[in-house]
Design a protein around this motif. Structure first.
Motif, PDB file in Angstrom:
ATOM      1  N   UNK B 108     -69.128 -27.100  14.075  1.00  0.00           N
ATOM      2  CA  UNK B 108     -69.921 -26.349  13.088  1.00  0.00           C
ATOM      3  C   UNK B 108     -69.187 -26.191  11.759  1.00  0.00           C
ATOM      4  N   UNK B 109     -68.127 -26.922  11.597  1.00  0.00           N
ATOM      5  CA  UNK B 109     -67.349 -26.918  10.351  1.00  0.00           C
ATOM      6  C   UNK B 109     -66.891 -25.517   9.965  1.00  0.00           C
ATOM      7  N   UNK B 110     -66.333 -24.849  10.940  1.00  0.00           N
ATOM      8  CA  UNK B 110     -65.815 -23.497  10.690  1.00  0.00           C
ATOM      9  C   UNK B 110     -64.310 -23.501  10.935  1.00  0.00           C
ATOM     10  N   UNK B 111     -63.658 -22.569  10.284  1.00  0.00           N
ATOM     11  CA  UNK B 111     -62.229 -22.429  10.518  1.00  0.00           C
ATOM     12  C   UNK B 111     -62.028 -21.292  11.527  1.00  0.00           C
ATOM     13  N   UNK B 112     -61.332 -21.619  12.603  1.00  0.00           N
ATOM     14  CA  UNK B 112     -61.117 -20.621  13.658  1.00  0.00           C
ATOM     15  C   UNK B 112     -59.723 -20.020  13.509  1.00  0.00           C
ATOM     16  N   UNK B 113     -59.689 -18.720  13.333  1.00  0.00           N
ATOM     17  CA  UNK B 113     -58.411 -18.023  13.193  1.00  0.00           C
ATOM     18  C   UNK B 113     -57.798 -17.795  14.575  1.00  0.00           C
ATOM     19  N   UNK B 114     -56.666 -17.118  14.597  1.00  0.00           N
ATOM     20  CA  UNK B 114     -55.976 -16.906  15.881  1.00  0.00           C
ATOM     21  C   UNK B 114     -56.868 -16.145  16.885  1.00  0.00           C
ATOM     22  N   UNK B 115     -56.616 -16.421  18.137  1.00  0.00           N
ATOM     23  CA  UNK B 115     -57.414 -15.809  19.205  1.00  0.00           C
ATOM     24  C   UNK B 115     -56.550 -14.799  19.953  1.00  0.00           C
ATOM     25  N   UNK B 116     -57.024 -13.572  19.966  1.00  0.00           N
ATOM     26  CA  UNK B 116     -56.264 -12.541  20.691  1.00  0.00           C
ATOM     27  C   UNK B 116     -56.934 -12.267  22.032  1.00  0.00           C
ATOM     28  N   UNK B 117     -56.093 -12.084  23.033  1.00  0.00           N
ATOM     29  CA  UNK B 117     -56.627 -11.884  24.400  1.00  0.00           C
ATOM     30  C   UNK B 117     -56.100 -10.576  24.971  1.00  0.00           C
ATOM     31  N   UNK B 118     -56.992  -9.768  25.487  1.00  0.00           N
ATOM     32  CA  UNK B 118     -56.599  -8.531  26.187  1.00  0.00           C
ATOM     33  C   UNK B 118     -57.184  -8.557  27.596  1.00  0.00           C
ATOM     34  N   UNK B 119     -56.367  -8.867  28.574  1.00  0.00           N
ATOM     35  CA  UNK B 119     -56.906  -8.891  29.940  1.00  0.00           C
ATOM     36  C   UNK B 119     -56.946  -7.471  30.482  1.00  0.00           C
ATOM     37  N   UNK B 120     -57.657  -7.295  31.372  1.00  0.00           N
ATOM     38  CA  UNK B 120     -58.649  -7.430  32.318  1.00  0.00           C
ATOM     39  C   UNK B 120     -59.168  -6.085  32.723  1.00  0.00           C
ATOM     40  N   UNK B 121     -60.393  -5.879  32.430  1.00  0.00           N
ATOM     41  CA  UNK B 121     -61.090  -4.673  32.888  1.00  0.00           C
ATOM     42  C   UNK B 121     -62.115  -5.064  33.931  1.00  0.00           C
ATOM     43  N   UNK B 122     -62.401  -4.138  34.812  1.00  0.00           N
ATOM     44  CA  UNK B 122     -63.444  -4.423  35.803  1.00  0.00           C
ATOM     45  C   UNK B 122     -64.791  -4.155  35.152  1.00  0.00           C
ATOM     46  N   UNK B 123     -65.593  -5.222  35.031  1.00  0.00           N
ATOM     47  CA  UNK B 123     -66.892  -5.088  34.364  1.00  0.00           C
ATOM     48  C   UNK B 123     -67.921  -4.491  35.309  1.00  0.00           C
ATOM     49  N   UNK B 124     -68.087  -5.101  36.466  1.00  0.00           N
ATOM     50  CA  UNK B 124     -69.022  -4.553  37.451  1.00  0.00           C
ATOM     51  C   UNK B 124     -68.363  -4.607  38.817  1.00  0.00           C
ATOM     52  N   UNK B 125     -68.103  -3.430  39.343  1.00  0.00           N
ATOM     53  CA  UNK B 125     -67.418  -3.319  40.638  1.00  0.00           C
ATOM     54  C   UNK B 125     -68.264  -3.944  41.742  1.00  0.00           C
ATOM     55  N   UNK B 126     -69.592  -3.649  41.692  1.00  0.00           N
ATOM     56  CA  UNK B 126     -70.468  -4.124  42.771  1.00  0.00           C
ATOM     57  C   UNK B 126     -70.509  -5.650  42.818  1.00  0.00           C
ATOM     58  N   UNK B 127     -70.604  -6.259  41.644  1.00  0.00           N
ATOM     59  CA  UNK B 127     -70.677  -7.731  41.626  1.00  0.00           C
ATOM     60  C   UNK B 127     -69.289  -8.343  41.647  1.00  0.00           C
ATOM     61  N   UNK B 128     -68.245  -7.516  41.605  1.00  0.00           N
ATOM     62  CA  UNK B 128     -66.878  -8.021  41.675  1.00  0.00           C
ATOM     63  C   UNK B 128     -66.490  -8.846  40.464  1.00  0.00           C
ATOM     64  N   UNK B 129     -66.890  -8.372  39.290  1.00  0.00           N
ATOM     65  CA  UNK B 129     -66.623  -9.140  38.068  1.00  0.00           C
ATOM     66  C   UNK B 129     -65.612  -8.404  37.188  1.00  0.00           C
ATOM     67  N   UNK B 130     -64.614  -9.144  36.726  1.00  0.00           N
ATOM     68  CA  UNK B 130     -63.625  -8.576  35.817  1.00  0.00           C
ATOM     69  C   UNK B 130     -63.764  -9.273  34.472  1.00  0.00           C
ATOM     70  N   UNK B 131     -63.411  -8.565  33.414  1.00  0.00           N
ATOM     71  CA  UNK B 131     -63.607  -9.174  32.099  1.00  0.00           C
ATOM     72  C   UNK B 131     -62.302  -9.263  31.314  1.00  0.00           C
ATOM     73  N   UNK B 132     -62.252 -10.247  30.437  1.00  0.00           N
ATOM     74  CA  UNK B 132     -61.115 -10.426  29.530  1.00  0.00           C
ATOM     75  C   UNK B 132     -61.660 -10.291  28.118  1.00  0.00           C
TER      76      UNK B 132
END
Lengths: 179, 245
Positions: B108-132
């Motif tokens: 898409x002809x865009x400039x992508x700056x640095x990517x910051x990552x903060x791991x991991x919270x539990x998004x939905x306990x019932x579905x067993x999904x964690x998010x970053x």
């Protein structure tokens, strides 16, 4: 010669009513015993039948479990598939649609208004910073916003005059259902 | 002698008087006595009868389950699981997310700056999904940013926006979009259970299943050769860590 004398109390002959009662008592007793024997026999045959049925069911259940066990991998896959789909459904259901943000920005485009910064947050909150040529155009912008059903609680948190005599504004909006 | 005669007379008298009650008495004693003796058997009988009902129910549900399992096409199911795992992986795919964004921004002809990552919270306990949580900024034309965000909605592993800040930079004459978004992975294990019924794919889950086709991983497309690109392959480390270099 000695006379035989019965010194024991003479038994009175039973009255016809008494005889009748005794007779029916015997009949009822016999019938009760008969019914009881029949009940016992049927109970014991039912008991045997139940035991057989119970054993048969145990065998059937064991057999079914063994057959299901052979599909263990398929069942695991199905559970994983459904679990993942549930997880995806939950994520997709909560996912805000930021494409709408752009559509909303177009709704707010008005001649004489320049949008410099937009912040859109989950929950439908917008913070728009821009510049309007004059206060009449800001009035027009307010009318545009109020006319749209997609926005609610539109408030100007700041309106200041800049060096060029234009109005710098900060507008806070909320969309009822998103993004 | 006299005593014996008296007792014989007494017995005879007793018998004459009460012989009519003999049979009813036996009947009552037999019925009551046997009933008391048989009571534990009766209780057990009804217990077994109750258990049989439960077992019949169990056998029926097991039969239904077996029928259901026989109908499943395991190969197709495996494909579905693989597709779903690409969208919702079992482990964090930070590098793949980064490469996906890089490919998209380039396209898409865009400039992508640095990517910051903060791991991991539990998004939905019932579905067993964690998010970053990821944060990055892309710069370019507003229309391209719009397309980029639109395409981000359909990449796998699936992403979800949390926050978007658009800003126009007058000097550079371009827009910048500060993005905060989530990547998800599933930590849930799916234990095998013989007794419990098979889970069903409801109508809404069927819709999600159909929607999965719309998602793509730009990185995997490049790796598989579907789309040519100069991107390097994702580093995976050495196969044998004890081998000599």
């Amino acid at each position: 010669m000695l006379e035989k004398i019965n010194l024991l109390p003479v038994k009175k002959p039973a009255s016809p009513r008494e005889k009748k009662i005794r007779f029916w008592a015997q009949i009822i007793s016999l019938a009760a015993l008969g019914i009881y024997v029949v009940v016992l026999l049927s109970f014991s045959s039912s008991w045997l039948y139940l035991k057989k049925k119970d054993e048969g069911l145990d065998k059937r259940i064991d057999n079914l479990r063994r057959q299901i066990e052979s599909y263990r991998e398929t069942e695991g896959l199905l559970r994983e598939s459904v679990g993942k789909l549930e997880g995806l459904a939950e994520i997709l259901g909560q996912r805000p649609d930021f494409q709408k943000v752009f559509a909303d920005l177009e709704k707010l485009s008005l001649e004489g208004v320049e949008i410099g910064r937009v912040r859109a947050e989950k929950g439908g909150f917008f913070r728009i910073e821009g510049t309007a040529e004059n206060s009449f155009i800001l009035d027009d912008l307010t009318e545009v916003i109020l006319a749209h059903e997609d926005f609610q609680e539109a408030t100007f948190s700041s309106v200041t005059k800049n060096k060029e005599g234009q109005l710098d504004f900060i507008l806070k909006l909320q969309r009822p259902f998103g993004p | 002698m006299k005593k014996e005669m008296v007792s014989q007379y007494q017995l005879k008298g007793f018998w004459r008087r009460y012989s009519y009650y003999f049979l009813p008495a036996i009947a009552v004693v037999a019925v009551v006595g046997l009933f008391i003796l048989m009571m534990p058997q009766f209780i057990k009988f009804f217990e077994v009868r109750g258990k049989i009902k439960e077992k019949e129910e169990e056998a029926r549900s097991l039969e239904e389950k077996l029928e259901g399992l026989k109908k499943i096409n395991a190969a197709l199911l495996k494909e579905d699981v693989d597709k779903a795992t690409k969208l919702l992986p079992n482990e964090k795919k930070v590098a793949e997310v980064f490469l996906n964004l890089r490919i998209l921004s380039e396209e898409e002809e865009l400039f992508l700056d640095e990517l910051m990552v903060n791991p991991g919270l539990i998004a939905t306990e019932s579905a067993g999904v964690e998010e970053v949580i990821f944060e990055t900024t892309v710069y370019g034309a507003l229309e391209n940013i719009r397309k980029f965000l639109g395409r981000m909605d359909f990449i796998g592993p699936i992403l979800s926006f949390e926050d978007l800040a658009l800003e126009y930079f007058e000097e550079e004459e371009m827009w910048g979009a500060r993005l905060s978004f989530l990547d998800f992975y599933s930590f849930k294990k799916y234990p095998y259970r013989t007794i419990s019924p098979l889970p069903e794919i409801s109508e809404s889950l069927g819709e999600v299943k159909n929607k999965m086709k719309e998602f793509k991983s730009p990185y995997l497309e490049v790796v598989s050769g579907a789309v040519p690109s100069e991107l390097p392959p994702l580093p995976v480390g050495r196969g044998d860590i004890f081998s000599l270099p």
